[in-house]
Design a protein around this motif. Structure first.
Motif, mmCIF file in Angstrom:
data_model
loop_
_atom_site.group_PDB
_atom_site.id
_atom_site.type_symbol
_atom_site.label_atom_id
_atom_site.label_comp_id
_atom_site.label_asym_id
_atom_site.label_seq_id
_atom_site.Cartn_x
_atom_site.Cartn_y
_atom_site.Cartn_z
ATOM 1 N N LYS A 35 -4.852 -5.362 14.857
ATOM 2 C CA LYS A 35 -4.361 -5.840 13.412
ATOM 3 C C LYS A 35 -4.900 -5.820 12.029
ATOM 4 O O LYS A 35 -6.168 -5.539 12.187
ATOM 5 N N GLY A 37 -6.113 -7.282 8.764
ATOM 6 C CA GLY A 37 -6.308 -8.593 8.144
ATOM 7 C C GLY A 37 -6.741 -8.385 6.413
ATOM 8 O O GLY A 37 -6.125 -8.656 5.673
ATOM 9 N N CYS A 46 -9.276 -6.619 12.868
ATOM 10 C CA CYS A 46 -9.163 -5.270 13.318
ATOM 11 C C CYS A 46 -10.434 -4.785 14.721
ATOM 12 O O CYS A 46 -10.353 -3.575 14.794
HETATM 13 S S1 FES Z 1 -8.862 -6.027 8.986
HETATM 14 FE FE1 FES Z 1 -10.517 -7.717 8.407
HETATM 15 S S2 FES Z 1 -12.477 -6.929 9.205
HETATM 16 FE FE2 FES Z 1 -10.981 -5.269 9.357
#
Ligand code: FES
Ligand code: FES
Length: 152
Positions: A35, A37, A46
């Protein structure tokens, strides 16, 4: 073309070498379990493994992963430790909205691969980069301990 080894298979990715692994997974390879974030290494949504270590795929370019082994949430079902973590997640009803949870599972799995009996502070250290806006931290800690027991 960049060749990425993901979950034991080579994939050709037609993308600029500076493309973050996250977007190669999601946009080029349709592997959407990982994902997005924050996009800035701040939330852990991620998280994937690079050669077994948890990394933030939103800031790691695919050029850094050539010749390395990427493992994603899609492979956890067939991974002994990852499966034990996922089963414990289900037993403890960990997810609320679920958005952060694939990253949480990846970090927990990496922890249990190297530490078979993590203490509370080990868990806090290993999981501190994984933010859960729903506040499932207590259940995550209980599930990690339960998974460790089933793996013993
Ligand atoms: S999307 Fe938040 S740490 Fe990678
Ligand atoms: S379960 Fe909602 S953000 Fe973690």
């Amino acid at each position: 073309m960049v060749t990425l080894n993901i979950n034991g298979r080579d994939h050709q990715v037609d993308a600029d070498p500076s493309t973050p692994i996250l977007w190669a997974l999601r946009d080029n390879l349709d592997m959407t379990g990982t994902k997005f974030g924050c996009g800035a290494a701040l939330c852990g949504a991620c998280t994937v493994h690079l050669n077994g270590d948890p990394i933030r795929s939103c800031i790691t370019p695919i050029s850094a992963a050539q010749g390395q082994k990427i493992t994603t949430i899609e492979a956890m079902e067939s991974d002994r430790v990852g499966k034990a973590v996922q089963d414990a997640w289900v037993r403890h009803d960990v997810p609320q909205c679920g958005y952060c949870q694939s990253g949480q599972v990846m970090s927990a799995t990496a922890l249990l691969r190297t530490n078979k009996r993590p203490s509370d502070s080990d868990i806090d250290n290993a999981m501190s980069g994984n933010i859960c806006r729903c506040g499932t931290y207590q259940r995550i800690r209980a599930a990690i301990k339960d998974a460790a027991k089933t793996l013993a």
